[in-house]
Write a protein that holds these residues in place. Structure first.
Motif, PDB file in Angstrom:
ATOM      1  N   TYR A 159       0.887  -1.106  -0.045  1.00 14.10           N
ATOM      2  CA  TYR A 159      -0.072   0.010   0.024  1.00 14.10           C
ATOM      3  C   TYR A 159       0.783   1.316   0.184  1.00 14.10           C
ATOM      4  O   TYR A 159       1.905   1.380   0.650  1.00 14.10           O
ATOM      5  CB  TYR A 159      -1.000   0.000   1.328  1.00 14.10           C
ATOM      6  N   LEU A 160       0.526   2.504  -0.750  1.00 14.00           N
ATOM      7  CA  LEU A 160       1.216   3.532  -0.913  1.00 14.00           C
ATOM      8  C   LEU A 160       0.169   4.738  -0.066  1.00 14.00           C
ATOM      9  O   LEU A 160       0.936   5.764  -0.015  1.00 14.00           O
ATOM     10  CB  LEU A 160       1.267   3.863  -2.475  1.00 14.00           C
ATOM     11  N   LYS A 161      -0.938   4.440   0.203  1.00 12.50           N
ATOM     12  CA  LYS A 161      -1.637   5.234   0.664  1.00 12.50           C
ATOM     13  C   LYS A 161      -2.241   5.005   2.082  1.00 12.50           C
ATOM     14  O   LYS A 161      -2.065   3.522   2.467  1.00 12.50           O
ATOM     15  CB  LYS A 161      -3.093   5.441  -0.216  1.00 12.50           C
ATOM     16  N   PRO A 162      -2.936   5.817   2.826  1.00 13.95           N
ATOM     17  CA  PRO A 162      -3.219   5.520   4.203  1.00 13.95           C
ATOM     18  C   PRO A 162      -4.498   4.550   4.113  1.00 13.95           C
ATOM     19  O   PRO A 162      -5.235   4.400   3.033  1.00 13.95           O
ATOM     20  CB  PRO A 162      -3.763   6.862   4.883  1.00 13.95           C
ATOM     21  N   MET A 163      -4.663   3.783   5.120  1.00 17.57           N
ATOM     22  CA  MET A 163      -5.708   2.864   5.098  1.00 17.57           C
ATOM     23  C   MET A 163      -7.304   3.376   4.899  1.00 17.57           C
ATOM     24  O   MET A 163      -7.934   2.512   4.450  1.00 17.57           O
ATOM     25  CB  MET A 163      -5.707   2.111   6.589  1.00 17.57           C
ATOM     26  N   ASP A 164      -7.393   4.499   5.242  1.00 17.17           N
ATOM     27  CA  ASP A 164      -8.683   4.905   4.743  1.00 17.17           C
ATOM     28  C   ASP A 164      -8.961   5.047   3.486  1.00 17.17           C
ATOM     29  O   ASP A 164     -10.223   4.868   2.961  1.00 17.17           O
ATOM     30  CB  ASP A 164      -9.087   6.242   5.552  1.00 17.17           C
ATOM     31  N   GLN A 165      -7.966   5.369   2.836  1.00 17.24           N
ATOM     32  CA  GLN A 165      -7.881   5.500   1.016  1.00 17.24           C
ATOM     33  C   GLN A 165      -7.939   4.115   0.733  1.00 17.24           C
ATOM     34  O   GLN A 165      -8.649   3.683  -0.493  1.00 17.24           O
ATOM     35  CB  GLN A 165      -6.621   6.356   0.687  1.00 17.24           C
ATOM     36  N   VAL A 166      -7.271   3.104   1.196  1.00 15.46           N
ATOM     37  CA  VAL A 166      -7.250   1.740   0.753  1.00 15.46           C
ATOM     38  C   VAL A 166      -8.557   1.195   1.240  1.00 15.46           C
ATOM     39  O   VAL A 166      -9.149   0.730  -0.090  1.00 15.46           O
ATOM     40  CB  VAL A 166      -6.318   0.780   1.636  1.00 15.46           C
ATOM     41  N   ASP A 167      -9.380   1.488   2.079  1.00 18.92           N
ATOM     42  CA  ASP A 167     -10.687   1.143   2.367  1.00 18.92           C
ATOM     43  C   ASP A 167     -11.707   1.612   1.212  1.00 18.92           C
ATOM     44  O   ASP A 167     -12.779   1.037   1.083  1.00 18.92           O
ATOM     45  CB  ASP A 167     -11.028   1.202   3.657  1.00 18.92           C
ATOM     46  N   ALA A 168     -11.482   2.844   0.938  1.00 13.78           N
ATOM     47  CA  ALA A 168     -12.337   3.272   0.046  1.00 13.78           C
ATOM     48  C   ALA A 168     -12.572   2.768  -1.381  1.00 13.78           C
ATOM     49  O   ALA A 168     -13.595   2.807  -2.159  1.00 13.78           O
ATOM     50  CB  ALA A 168     -11.857   4.749  -0.252  1.00 13.78           C
ATOM     51  N   LYS A 187      -3.105  -3.668 -14.156  1.00 15.48           N
ATOM     52  CA  LYS A 187      -3.124  -2.453 -14.425  1.00 15.48           C
ATOM     53  C   LYS A 187      -4.675  -2.069 -14.527  1.00 15.48           C
ATOM     54  O   LYS A 187      -5.045  -0.685 -14.251  1.00 15.48           O
ATOM     55  CB  LYS A 187      -2.468  -1.896 -15.816  1.00 15.48           C
ATOM     56  N   GLU A 188      -5.449  -3.026 -14.596  1.00 17.98           N
ATOM     57  CA  GLU A 188      -7.007  -2.874 -14.406  1.00 17.98           C
ATOM     58  C   GLU A 188      -7.619  -2.722 -13.120  1.00 17.98           C
ATOM     59  O   GLU A 188      -8.535  -2.440 -12.848  1.00 17.98           O
ATOM     60  CB  GLU A 188      -7.830  -3.859 -15.237  1.00 17.98           C
ATOM     61  N   ASP A 189      -6.613  -3.233 -12.169  1.00 19.60           N
ATOM     62  CA  ASP A 189      -7.149  -3.256 -10.862  1.00 19.60           C
ATOM     63  C   ASP A 189      -7.158  -1.882 -10.404  1.00 19.60           C
ATOM     64  O   ASP A 189      -6.469  -0.829 -10.646  1.00 19.60           O
ATOM     65  CB  ASP A 189      -5.926  -3.814  -9.760  1.00 19.60           C
ATOM     66  N   PRO A 190      -8.447  -1.231  -9.611  1.00 19.42           N
ATOM     67  CA  PRO A 190      -8.568  -0.112  -8.948  1.00 19.42           C
ATOM     68  C   PRO A 190      -7.731   0.367  -7.980  1.00 19.42           C
ATOM     69  O   PRO A 190      -7.470   1.475  -8.076  1.00 19.42           O
ATOM     70  CB  PRO A 190     -10.045  -0.121  -8.212  1.00 19.42           C
ATOM     71  N   PHE A 191      -6.865  -0.483  -7.489  1.00 20.15           N
ATOM     72  CA  PHE A 191      -5.846  -0.097  -6.546  1.00 20.15           C
ATOM     73  C   PHE A 191      -4.644   0.536  -7.432  1.00 20.15           C
ATOM     74  O   PHE A 191      -4.151   1.539  -6.830  1.00 20.15           O
ATOM     75  CB  PHE A 191      -5.345  -1.307  -5.664  1.00 20.15           C
ATOM     76  N   SER A 192      -4.405  -0.076  -8.422  1.00 18.70           N
ATOM     77  CA  SER A 192      -3.480   0.309  -9.355  1.00 18.70           C
ATOM     78  C   SER A 192      -3.794   1.786 -10.102  1.00 18.70           C
ATOM     79  O   SER A 192      -3.083   2.605 -10.180  1.00 18.70           O
ATOM     80  CB  SER A 192      -3.160  -0.615 -10.690  1.00 18.70           C
ATOM     81  N   GLN A 193      -5.117   1.838 -10.638  1.00 12.22           N
ATOM     82  CA  GLN A 193      -5.498   2.748 -11.306  1.00 12.22           C
ATOM     83  C   GLN A 193      -5.603   4.022 -10.407  1.00 12.22           C
ATOM     84  O   GLN A 193      -5.425   5.095 -10.820  1.00 12.22           O
ATOM     85  CB  GLN A 193      -6.899   2.713 -11.868  1.00 12.22           C
ATOM     86  N   ASN A 194      -5.646   3.902  -9.235  1.00  5.82           N
ATOM     87  CA  ASN A 194      -5.879   5.002  -8.164  1.00  5.82           C
ATOM     88  C   ASN A 194      -4.480   5.097  -7.339  1.00  5.82           C
ATOM     89  O   ASN A 194      -4.769   6.104  -6.204  1.00  5.82           O
ATOM     90  CB  ASN A 194      -6.942   4.766  -7.345  1.00  5.82           C
ATOM     91  N   GLY A 195      -3.665   4.435  -7.784  1.00 11.96           N
ATOM     92  CA  GLY A 195      -2.253   4.953  -6.816  1.00 11.96           C
ATOM     93  C   GLY A 195      -2.194   4.254  -5.548  1.00 11.96           C
ATOM     94  O   GLY A 195      -1.530   4.735  -4.571  1.00 11.96           O
ATOM     95  N   ILE A 196      -3.042   3.287  -5.113  1.00 13.91           N
ATOM     96  CA  ILE A 196      -3.123   2.634  -3.892  1.00 13.91           C
ATOM     97  C   ILE A 196      -2.091   1.770  -3.755  1.00 13.91           C
ATOM     98  O   ILE A 196      -1.619   1.891  -2.289  1.00 13.91           O
ATOM     99  CB  ILE A 196      -4.509   2.064  -3.643  1.00 13.91           C
ATOM    100  N   SER A 197      -1.687   1.030  -4.347  1.00  8.91           N
ATOM    101  CA  SER A 197      -0.608  -0.048  -4.260  1.00  8.91           C
ATOM    102  C   SER A 197       0.409  -0.028  -5.400  1.00  8.91           C
ATOM    103  O   SER A 197      -0.025   0.453  -6.672  1.00  8.91           O
ATOM    104  CB  SER A 197      -1.379  -1.522  -4.428  1.00  8.91           C
TER     105      SER A 197
END
Length: 123
Positions: free
Chosen positions: A37-46, A93-103
């Motif tokens: 994870y590159l972002k805080p957990m609240d963004q991960v959970d979103a 690259k289709e993973d929303p985590f990837s697309q939104n810079g989460i992971s």
């Protein structure tokens, strides 16, 4: 029944017929995908619901074999199979985590030589 594409594996006193990882010249590789994870957990959970929908779609296609969060929850791990790393990177690259810079992702490719009895379909 033809035995082409299968081999006999002995485990203790048991013998198993397992499918070869290499069939008709097409290599099937397995991958361990490690996400951090590159972002805080609240963004991960979103984005978790969208990420899980992405995972479900890949399970339905037979690409993902197992997945779950790291302990402690700093990312996740996915066991996948694909014909190439390029194919798998395109899928991720289709993973929303990837697309939104989460992971971010690390790909570890391996050619399975053995599996536990009952897991032959992984090959």
């Amino acid at each position: 029944m033809s035995l082409r594409g299968f081999r006999i594996v002995t485990a203790g006193t048991e013998r198993f017929m397992v499918k070869n990882a290499y069939l008709t010249g097409r290599k099937i590789s397995m991958f361990i995908i490690m996400s951090t994870y590159l972002k805080p957990m609240d963004q991960v959970d979103a984005f978790l619901k969208a990420h899980r929908a992405f995972l479900d779609a890949q399970y339905a296609k037979g690409v993902f074999l197992a997945s779950g969060p790291k302990v402690p929850r700093t990312g996740g791990v996915i066991l996948a199979k694909a014909s190439s790393r390029d194919e798998l990177e395109a899928i991720m690259k289709e993973d929303p985590f990837s697309q939104n810079g989460i992971s971010k992702y690390e790909f570890i490719e391996f050619a399975p030589g053995k599996v536990a009895p009952g897991l032959e379909k992984l090959l």
